[in-house]
Scaffold this motif. Structure first.
Motif, short mmCIF file in Angstrom:
data_model
loop_
_atom_site.label_atom_id
_atom_site.label_comp_id
_atom_site.label_asym_id
_atom_site.label_seq_id
_atom_site.Cartn_x
_atom_site.Cartn_y
_atom_site.Cartn_z
N LEU A 157 24.95 9.64 -10.99
CA LEU A 157 23.65 10.12 -10.56
C LEU A 157 23.54 9.93 -9.06
N LEU A 158 22.89 10.89 -8.40
CA LEU A 158 22.75 10.86 -6.95
C LEU A 158 21.27 10.83 -6.61
N PRO A 159 20.66 9.65 -6.61
CA PRO A 159 19.22 9.58 -6.29
C PRO A 159 18.96 9.84 -4.81
N GLY A 160 17.77 10.38 -4.55
CA GLY A 160 17.24 10.37 -3.19
C GLY A 160 16.59 9.02 -2.95
N THR A 161 15.63 8.96 -2.05
CA THR A 161 14.93 7.70 -1.77
C THR A 161 14.12 7.28 -2.99
N LEU A 162 14.37 6.07 -3.46
CA LEU A 162 13.65 5.55 -4.62
C LEU A 162 12.27 5.05 -4.20
N ASP A 163 11.29 5.33 -5.04
CA ASP A 163 9.93 4.85 -4.79
C ASP A 163 9.81 3.44 -5.34
N THR A 164 10.08 2.47 -4.48
CA THR A 164 10.02 1.06 -4.86
C THR A 164 9.11 0.33 -3.89
N PRO A 165 8.59 -0.83 -4.27
CA PRO A 165 7.77 -1.61 -3.34
C PRO A 165 8.53 -1.94 -2.06
N GLN A 166 9.82 -2.22 -2.18
CA GLN A 166 10.61 -2.57 -1.00
C GLN A 166 10.71 -1.39 -0.03
N ASN A 167 10.96 -0.18 -0.57
CA ASN A 167 11.07 0.98 0.31
C ASN A 167 9.73 1.35 0.94
N ARG A 168 8.65 1.17 0.20
CA ARG A 168 7.33 1.43 0.78
C ARG A 168 7.04 0.47 1.92
N ALA A 169 7.43 -0.79 1.74
CA ALA A 169 7.20 -1.78 2.80
C ALA A 169 8.08 -1.51 4.01
N ALA A 170 9.32 -1.04 3.76
CA ALA A 170 10.25 -0.80 4.86
C ALA A 170 9.92 0.48 5.63
N MET A 171 9.26 1.44 4.96
CA MET A 171 8.95 2.72 5.59
C MET A 171 7.46 3.04 5.43
N PRO A 172 6.60 2.25 6.06
CA PRO A 172 5.16 2.40 5.83
C PRO A 172 4.60 3.73 6.31
N GLU A 173 5.28 4.41 7.24
CA GLU A 173 4.78 5.68 7.76
C GLU A 173 5.25 6.87 6.92
N ALA A 174 6.18 6.65 6.01
CA ALA A 174 6.73 7.74 5.20
C ALA A 174 5.78 8.10 4.07
N ASP A 175 5.89 9.33 3.60
CA ASP A 175 5.10 9.79 2.46
C ASP A 175 5.94 9.67 1.19
N PRO A 176 5.62 8.73 0.31
CA PRO A 176 6.44 8.54 -0.89
C PRO A 176 6.25 9.61 -1.95
N ALA A 177 5.37 10.58 -1.71
CA ALA A 177 5.13 11.61 -2.72
C ALA A 177 6.40 12.39 -3.04
N GLY A 178 7.32 12.50 -2.08
CA GLY A 178 8.54 13.23 -2.32
C GLY A 178 9.70 12.37 -2.77
N TRP A 179 9.48 11.09 -2.93
CA TRP A 179 10.54 10.19 -3.39
C TRP A 179 10.72 10.30 -4.90
#
Length: 236
Positions: free
Chosen positions: A182-204
């Motif tokens: 499996l080839l995931p894109g960016t996973l919507d996890t608490p860690q990724n949200r904290a690391a990328m606070p300016e990103a929009d997780p709607a597309g994760w």
């Protein structure tokens, strides 16, 4: 009748993706063998799954050590007498610009992502080959297809995972074993949200979405699929 039976070995089972895979498998009736470094969160997670009494926890094992992988598979065989599937979620991620992308980072990424997968799959294949069946699922990365800036070491290690999957799939066809990734894109996890606070997780992509794809590749419905590199990228 259970949709899936197992046992299925899920590595990194106490992590975000591993928990989602374990939950999806248990909901389908599979027996989950969860493997993780630390026992307490792993055992708590397995105890909360449907059919808790049938699951098994394995901890304190380093998948970068082939002997540890062999011990893990031997423990599964000792309890259940067989191993039907593997989902390898253990891995690591790091970014660095070219000037800082030194050999130690490459070594770390290849150890965490490629070596662990090769060791685990090698041990699992030895157990599955006599039965003439089994399904192995690796977690690659969409970035392994075309690496973004700053991800040379990570993307190269995940590209290695994809080449391993392709080669294993071809070699194991006569044995009746299937190997896919499996080839995931960016996973919507608490860690990724904290690391990328300016990103929009709607597309994760949600870990549960990746877990559903893993269950499909493990299932009889995917009996004709081996050597596939399946993107799971959400709406990103």
């Amino acid at each position: 009748m259970a949709e899936m039976e197992g046992p299925v070995l899920v590595t990194g089972a106490a992590g975000n993706l591993g928990r989602a895979v374990a939950a999806a498998l248990a909901a389908r009736g599979a027996t989950v063998v969860g493997l993780d470094r630390v026992s307490a969160p792993l055992e708590a997670m397995l105890a909360a799954l449907p059919g808790a009494g049938r699951h098994m926890a394995l901890s304190d094992l380093d998948l970068a050590d082939p002997a540890a992988c062999a011990r893990a598979v031997a423990a599964v065989l000792a309890r259940f007498g067989r191993l039907e599937g593997v989902v390898q979620t253990v891995g690591g991620f790091a970014m660095a610009p070219i000037a800082e992308d030194a050999p130690p980072l490459f070594e770390a990424m290849f150890r965490l992502n490629l070596l662990t997968t090769a060791n685990l799959f090698g041990a699992a294949v030895a157990a599955m080959r006599p039965a003439g069946r089994g399904s192995l699922v690796a977690i690659g990365a969409f970035a392994a297809l075309r690496a973004p800036a700053g991800m040379a070491a990570y993307a190269a290690s995940k590209a290695g995972v994809l080449r391993l999957v392709e080669a294993y799939a071809e070699e194991l066809k006569p044995a009746g074993l299937r190997v896919n990734a499996l080839l995931p894109g960016t996973l919507d996890t608490p860690q990724n949200r904290a690391a990328m606070p300016e990103a929009d997780p709607a597309g994760w992509v949600a870990p549960a979405q990746v877990a559903e794809a893993a269950c499909f590749l493990l299932s009889r419905a995917a009996s004709g699929i081996t050597g596939a590199l399946l993107p799971v990228t959400g709406r990103g």
